[in-house]
Design a protein around this motif. Structure first.
Motif: not given
Length: 190
Positions: A108-109, A128-129, A131-133, A135-136, A176-177
């Motif tokens: 990811s990232g 993974a990306d 999942a990050d979206v 959760v955010r 980070t945001d």
């Protein structure tokens, strides 16, 4: 309770009757965050994924669906996906619907993300990306009652200015945001 004294009771108050007529009670949450995040899909690659699954099930690695079967699979998947999304919207909950492009198992990232609402997303994205979206989105006010597609940016051979997506936010790798500025220009669902 030992502290309660019978002498403190107002006899008139006890004799009074209380009545309230209510035909509807409605609570309006502040909707600062989504109550529910639905991980849906764009539909891109659905027929190919179904074809691969059938090939594995039939133990035929080179299995190919007919054009009609492929069109039916895409249409059926879109109909089912849309029905589920519509039911969520009808609940009254604050929600977010995330529709990633075809999933890949990659780190990811490492690639820029594209957020869109036009249904044009066809590029892939890492799990993974996604999942990050998701959760955010759970803690992002700008995600409330929005549905959007997300995928990796496609490297374009088009001249500058003729890319297929509009750049709405460019964030440094230290930022980070990324979700808030990406979702701000997107429209809320009605």
């Amino acid at each position: 309770d030992d502290d309660f004294d019978d002498d403190d009771v107002d006899e008139e108050l006890l004799a009074a009757k209380f009545r309230i007529d209510c035909s509807k009670v409605s609570l309006l949450p502040r909707q600062e965050e989504p109550d529910f995040v639905l991980l849906s899909c764009t539909g891109a690659g659905a027929a190919k994924q179904m074809e691969e699954a059938r090939g594995r099930a039939l133990n035929q690695p080179n299995y190919k669906m007919s054009e009609n079967e492929s069109a039916f699979a895409e249409r059926d998947m879109r109909r089912t996906k849309t029905a589920g999304e519509d039911r969520l919207k009808a609940t009254g909950l604050a929600y977010t619907i995330v529709r990633p492009g075809p999933l890949q198992d990659v780190p990811s990232g490492l690639q820029a993300l594209v957020f869109d609402q036009s249904g044009r997303v066809r590029n892939s994205i890492g799990t993974a990306d996604v999942a990050d979206v998701v959760v955010r989105s759970l803690h992002e006010e700008k995600a409330v009652n929005k549905s959007f597609e997300v995928c990796y940016e496609q490297k374009s051979d088009l001249p500058a200015g003729l890319d297929s997506y509009e750049l709405v936010a460019h964030l440094s790798s230290l930022e980070t945001d990324y979700l808030k500025p990406a979702l701000e220009p997107l429209e809320r669902n009605i």
